[in-house]
Design an enzyme around this catalytic site. Structure first.
Site, short mmCIF file in Angstrom:
data_model
loop_
_atom_site.label_atom_id
_atom_site.label_comp_id
_atom_site.label_asym_id
_atom_site.label_seq_id
_atom_site.Cartn_x
_atom_site.Cartn_y
_atom_site.Cartn_z
N THR A 198 -28.45 2.90 -2.75
CA THR A 198 -27.29 2.42 -3.18
C THR A 198 -27.58 2.70 -4.49
OG1 THR A 198 -29.16 0.39 -3.60
CG2 THR A 198 -27.60 -0.01 -1.39
N GLU A 227 -23.28 0.23 2.58
CA GLU A 227 -23.33 -0.69 3.25
C GLU A 227 -22.95 -1.00 4.57
OE1 GLU A 227 -24.53 -2.03 0.23
OE2 GLU A 227 -26.66 -2.47 -0.05
N LYS A 256 -19.09 -17.65 -16.11
CA LYS A 256 -19.27 -19.12 -15.58
C LYS A 256 -19.19 -20.29 -16.92
CE LYS A 256 -21.96 -21.38 -11.60
NZ LYS A 256 -22.66 -20.98 -11.58
N TRP A 304 -16.07 -20.77 -12.72
CA TRP A 304 -15.64 -20.23 -12.21
C TRP A 304 -14.83 -18.78 -12.88
CZ3 TRP A 304 -18.20 -17.86 -6.75
CH2 TRP A 304 -19.67 -18.04 -7.10
P1 AMP Z 1 -20.87 0.95 -3.76
O1 AMP Z 1 -21.98 0.31 -2.33
O2 AMP Z 1 -21.54 1.19 -4.71
O3 AMP Z 1 -19.74 1.65 -3.44
O4 AMP Z 1 -20.32 -0.22 -4.10
C1 AMP Z 1 -20.00 -1.14 -3.30
C2 AMP Z 1 -19.27 -2.49 -4.50
O5 AMP Z 1 -18.56 -1.97 -5.04
C3 AMP Z 1 -19.34 -3.79 -3.66
O6 AMP Z 1 -19.87 -4.39 -3.23
C4 AMP Z 1 -17.95 -4.36 -4.69
O7 AMP Z 1 -18.46 -4.83 -5.94
C5 AMP Z 1 -17.48 -2.47 -5.21
N1 AMP Z 1 -15.88 -2.69 -4.54
C6 AMP Z 1 -15.84 -1.53 -3.72
N2 AMP Z 1 -14.88 -1.68 -3.65
C7 AMP Z 1 -13.87 -2.68 -4.35
C8 AMP Z 1 -12.40 -2.85 -4.94
N3 AMP Z 1 -11.44 -2.37 -3.99
N4 AMP Z 1 -12.04 -3.93 -5.26
C9 AMP Z 1 -13.24 -4.25 -6.29
N5 AMP Z 1 -14.59 -3.69 -6.08
C10 AMP Z 1 -14.74 -2.73 -5.25
#
Ligand code: AMP
Length: 542
Positions: free
Chosen positions: A186, A331, A439, A444
């Site tokens: 991650t 994940e 906040k 929020w």
């Molecule tokens: P990663 O595991 O680095 O790909 O990051 C995942 C995170 O990216 C998610 O938990 C979201 O916070 C953000 N994310 C992924 N797709 C979107 C989307 N279409 N709109 C907003 N946030 C997104």
């Protein structure tokens, strides 16, 4: 009583076997790190993957051991996807944009045995080689002619020599489908990155779901160009999906600028693509400036961060490219939801349909989701109540690699760290990441909505909304804007643009202009850095 059907394990090798057998002459085209264009077929890819599997065996790579890559999207990287996982080892894709200390931490934590890298990453590998003593073998993903005279990488081999010295006489082993197949870390904006370990079974189930028409909608008639890197959650599964359906693949290599991408889209007649919004901003700016078109592209998947409605609008109305807005995370392998229509949306106006596409979408089969409040109480699906988003699924993580961080689940659900609402049709709208929520007086404010509004202003290239300290309300929104080159925009004009587009108390208290918004290793806005930069910012309302 058991069913009486054949017991065939779901294995990654079966994808390349299928692609070779039924789509053997379909092309895979790559722009190489060496600078030229390479083309061959699925048949060739399968043959070379088998040679590579023999070569890995020759290097002493055992089942379950990790083989790392530092590479762009290209055919050799694809061969590694299949040879490593198909042979029973674990494919570990490293993000080359990480700083050297994080990268060596990840390599040592994963206990990678062999590391394959593209020519562009030679200087990086020269730095990390001495920090990663457990790596037994370093392989440059090129031919002997490109092998550098370096003393910093012990026993460096060339990929082509390695493959040439082995035969393609190789039978993919009949592995247990629950065996680990690949590993991604991650992004880890706080604390050390954690490993997500996929299995053959989870990958295949994710591939089936991803190919569906309401997923990424892949078909043999497609020409797919994954802009999303193969080191970002396996390019969202596209190298597997393309094999499953037999689509032509086009790999852009290191050329991710607007011109390089657009040239490939046109010359290879690309029909679909996928990437994060920041990549599309660059491409759209290039296409706009040079008054170009997309002559073959029909749709593009946009995810990884929220797709601004202004981007959906311009792709669809001006360029006739349908936008598939998707949400997911490392994940989840990564696909979670996709914004695709139901019959009831057929007679909606274009504006209504675009607004729906601005939502992150509804789950693909194999994903379940719910929203809960801070006490864990399930919230209704009314499109208004928002809370913490929890998921479960066939391709969702149960625990991190080496059990780092202990049990991440809450009553069997994985907490995404995202805040969202869900409407009655099951369409999720993400309002924020929980750590980015603003906040104000205990209420929020969703930063994504505020960024989307700013992005619709013609002078704005990119905008991020962060919390700034306020003595009365604790936090108030501060908008950070990078203007388009040559564009004029004042603070007052920006704030006036919000009138009537959101609740009055959501309108940012201030606007600051920067040359560029900082981006993280996967092209997402780095709000942690912005919060740090503006931690002492005095709001005029304070
Ligand atoms: P990663 O595991 O680095 O790909 O990051 C995942 C995170 O990216 C998610 O938990 C979201 O916070 C953000 N994310 C992924 N797709 C979107 C989307 N279409 N709109 C907003 N946030 C997104």
């Amino acid at each position: 009583m058991l069913g009486q059907m054949m017991d065939m394990p779901l294995l990654i090798s079966s994808l390349i076997v299928h692609a070779d057998r039924y789509h053997g002459d379909t092309e895979i085209v790559s722009r190489r790190a060496e600078g030229d264009i390479h083309r061959y077929t699925y048949h060739d890819a399968h043959q070379r993957a088998r040679r590579l599997a023999n070569a890995l065996h020759g290097l002493g790579v055992q089942r379950g051991e990790r083989v790392a890559t530092l590479a762009w999207n290209g055919y050799r990287h694809m061969e590694l996807y299949y040879a490593v996982s198909g042979g029973g080892a674990i494919m570990h894709t490293l993000n080359p944009r990480l700083p050297a200390d994080q990268m060596s931490y990840i390599i040592n934590h994963a206990e990678d045995r062999v590391l394959f890298f593209d020519l562009s990453f030679l200087p990086l590998v020269e730095v990390i080689a001495s920090l990663c003593p457990a790596i037994k073998c370093w392989v440059l993903m090129s031919d002997r002619a490109h092998l550098p005279a370096t003393t910093k990488i012990p026993g460096l081999l060339s990929y082509e020599d390695l493959i040439d010295s082995h035969s393609d006489d190789y039978d993919w082993p009949a592995l247990d489908e629950k065996m680990a197949s690949s590993l991604c870390y991650t992004s880890g904006t706080t604390g050390n990155p954690k490993g997500v370990l996929y299995s053959h079974r989870s990958t295949l189930l994710h591939t089936f779901a991803g190919c569906l028409p309401d997923g990424l909608n892949c078909a043999a008639s497609d020409v797919i160009l994954p802009v999303v890197p193969m080191f970002h959650v396996n390019a969202w599964g596209l190298p597997y999906m393309a094999c499953m359906v037999g689509a032509k693949l086009v790999f852009p290599g290191p050329g991710l600028d607007g011109k390089s991408l657009h040239d490939l889209f046109e010359t290879e007649k690309v029909t679909m693509s996928a990437g994060v919004p920041t990549v599309w901003l660059g491409l759209l700016a290039y296409v706009e400036t040079n008054k170009l078109k997309f002559s073959s592209m029909r749709r593009t998947v946009i995810g990884g961060s929220a797709c601004p409605p202004a981007m959906i609008n311009i792709f669809q109305r001006k360029y006739n490219v349908h936008v598939v807005h998707a949400w997911g995370m490392t994940e989840m392998s990564p696909l979670g939801t996709v914004a695709s229509f139901k019959p009831k949306h057929a007679d909606w106006t274009e504006e209504q349909r675009e607004a729906l596409q601005g939502r992150q979408g509804r789950p693909l089969y194999g994903v379940d989701m719910k929203i809960v409040d801070d006490e864990g109480k399930t919230l209704p699906w009314d499109g208004k109540a928002f809370g913490n988003l929890l998921v479960k699924g066939h391709a969702t993580l149960a625990s991190y690699f080496k059990n780092d961080g202990g049990d991440p689940l809450q009553d069997g659900w994985f907490p995404t760290g995202d805040v969202a609402n869900i409407d009655a049709d099951g369409f999720m709208r993400m309002t924020d990441r929980s750590k980015d929520v603003i906040k104000s007086g205990g209420e929020w404010i969703g930063s994504i909505d505020l960024e989307n509004i700013a992005m619709a202003h013609p002078a704005v290239a990119m905008a991020a909304c962060i919390a700034a300290f306020h003595p009365k309300w604790d936090e108030r929104p501060l908008l950070v804007v990078a203007k388009k080159p040559g564009a004029e925009l004042t603070r007052e004009q920006m704030l006036a643009f919000y009138e009537g587009k959101t609740a009055k108390w959501w309108i940012p208290d201030d606007v600051v202009f920067v040359d560029a918004i900082p981006l993280g290793a996967t092209g997402k806005m780095l709000k942690t850095r912005l919060r740090e930069q503006f931690k002492d910012h005095k709001l005029p309302t304070a």
